[in-house]
Design an enzyme around this catalytic site. Structure first.
Site, PDB file in Angstrom:
ATOM      1  N   ASP A  59       0.820  -1.216   0.000  1.00 23.36           N
ATOM      2  CA  ASP A  59       0.000   0.000   0.000  1.00 23.36           C
ATOM      3  C   ASP A  59       0.854   1.267   0.000  1.00 23.36           C
ATOM      4  O   ASP A  59       0.664   2.159   0.832  1.00 23.36           O
ATOM      5  CB  ASP A  59      -0.927   0.017   1.220  1.00 23.36           C
ATOM      6  CG  ASP A  59      -1.700  -1.269   1.403  1.00 23.36           C
ATOM      7  OD1 ASP A  59      -2.190  -1.803   0.398  1.00 23.36           O
ATOM      8  OD2 ASP A  59      -1.820  -1.740   2.548  1.00 23.36           O
ATOM      9  N   GLU A 269     -11.703   0.297  -3.875  1.00 22.49           N
ATOM     10  CA  GLU A 269     -10.853   0.789  -2.794  1.00 22.49           C
ATOM     11  C   GLU A 269      -9.698   1.596  -3.399  1.00 22.49           C
ATOM     12  O   GLU A 269      -9.616   1.803  -4.604  1.00 22.49           O
ATOM     13  CB  GLU A 269     -10.294  -0.378  -1.979  1.00 22.49           C
ATOM     14  CG  GLU A 269      -9.419  -1.319  -2.785  1.00 22.49           C
ATOM     15  CD  GLU A 269      -9.048  -2.586  -2.035  1.00 22.49           C
ATOM     16  OE1 GLU A 269      -9.574  -2.794  -0.928  1.00 22.49           O
ATOM     17  OE2 GLU A 269      -8.241  -3.361  -2.554  1.00 22.49           O
TER      18      GLU A 269
END
Length: 369
Positions: A59, A269
């Site tokens: 991420d 997302e």
């Protein structure tokens, strides 16, 4: 945001040699096993090599501060939790900032910036963060479960881009779900984009209030506008919302909302926003179809017209990401499971992003052949 990739091919631990980035100041942990040439399970070669090889970082939210690249990733650990569609196997509990002077240069893994035990309101799962800078202070935006198990977004501050960061005692009022991404426009105004479905709990907020019984995999919205990312303008203190969150509108060529059943284009997302040549690019993951997609608008609020894909599927779950401009060249940061072969142990990577003359993005294949 981390997610379960149920269709991931079984893979042995993959190798690390060849064409990667140098690493500086690494903690003394055992590196991954070396081999002649790392390949994907089907034999394809990888486009890029991990920024770090002896820990797992995912991420990656990258920023340029004072002419240097700082990457704010989540820190994957193996907690021995079986995979599930709610992401319980992603048991990250601290953050370490990666830094480099230039793309392709040595990567420094800095000391722990903050741990979940030092966040008063949080209980577990410090997932994909982001960072911002204003007036001498660095802000780290942290999604985590509160004491009731509900994902909220909090903020911590530091005078250094690498921390240590001190957390505010409570999460941002009005915040929920995961994957904060903070964009500061050329006028100095900052906005937060956030949200993720399934394990990110966004579907539990579909009515505007938290519903603990909200569906996690069967959302029953195929013929309705897809659940959307949220946007909220930040207050000057960068620690609170100046307005109630509203939907990020992603529309098709006719201006109609993308539907929930359109899994190739719908938001799942991993929001990100950047500005180029006066246009605003909203980028995101489609989730279970594993694409990185983008849509273009004229304001930070949109509406954003779906335009195409940034990246085809990687090995693992496609994928939380970030995009930066470094000295006139653009770079995509992303992650995959090359080294571990496990969907909860991911490695951050970067590769150059190229644009066509009309402003569209050239789609990246994460494999060389």
């Amino acid at each position: 945001m981390p997610r379960h990739f149920s269709t991931l091919l079984a893979a042995a631990t993959l190798a690390l040699a060849g064409g990667g980035y140098a690493i500086a100041q690494q903690p003394k942990t055992a590196p991954a096993k070396a081999a002649a040439e790392p390949r994907s399970p089907d034999g394809k070669r990888y486009l890029a090599q991990p920024l770090v090889r002896n820990q797992f970082f995912a991420d990656p939210s990258a920023h340029v501060f004072n002419g240097k690249i700082y990457v704010y990733p989540s820190h994957d650990v193996d907690a021995g939790i079986p995979d599930d569609d709610l992401g319980n196997q992603y048991a990250m509990h601290d953050y370490q900032v990666l830094s480099m002077d230039r793309p392709g240069g040595p990567v420094t893994v800095n000391p722990v910036a903050i741990d979940v035990k030092d966040i008063p309101w949080a209980s577990k799962q410090t997932w994909a963060p982001d960072a911002a800078y204003k007036n001498g202070t660095y802000y780290l935006y942290i999604p985590a479960r509160d004491k009731q198990g509900v994902f909220r977004i909090g903020v911590a501050t530091s005078k250094s881009p690498t921390g240590p960061f001190k957390a505010e005692p409570t999460p941002i009022a009005g915040s929920y779900s995961i994957d904060p991404a903070v964009f500061t426009d050329t006028d100095g105004q900052s906005y937060m984009y956030f949200g993720g479905i399934w394990g990110g709990q966004l579907q539990r907020w579909a009515t505007g209030r938290y519903d603990a019984n909200g569906g996690d995999t069967d959302l029953k919205r195929d013929d309705q506008p897809a659940l959307s990312a949220k946007i909220a303008r930040l207050s000057p203190d960068m620690k609170s919302f100046a307005e109630a969150p509203r939907d990020v509108q992603i529309v098709d060529d006719q201006g109609k909302p993308i539907l929930g059943g359109d899994h190739d284009r719908r938001f799942f997302e991993a929001s990100w926003l950047f500005k180029r040549n006066g246009k605003y690019y909203f980028t995101y993951s489609t989730g279970d179809t594993h694409y990185l997609a983008y849509a273009i608008g004229d304001t930070p609020y949109g509406p954003f017209r779906y335009t195409g894909r940034i990246m085809e599927p990687v090995q693992g779950w496609t994928t939380h990401h970030s995009i930066i401009d470094f000295k006139g060249r653009w770079y995509l940061f992303y992650h995959d499971t090359q080294l571990s072969g496990k969907n909860h142990l991911r490695s951050a990577k970067m590769t150059e992003l190229r644009f066509n003359p009309d402003g569209t993005i050239q789609t990246i294949n994460p494999f060389k052949d």
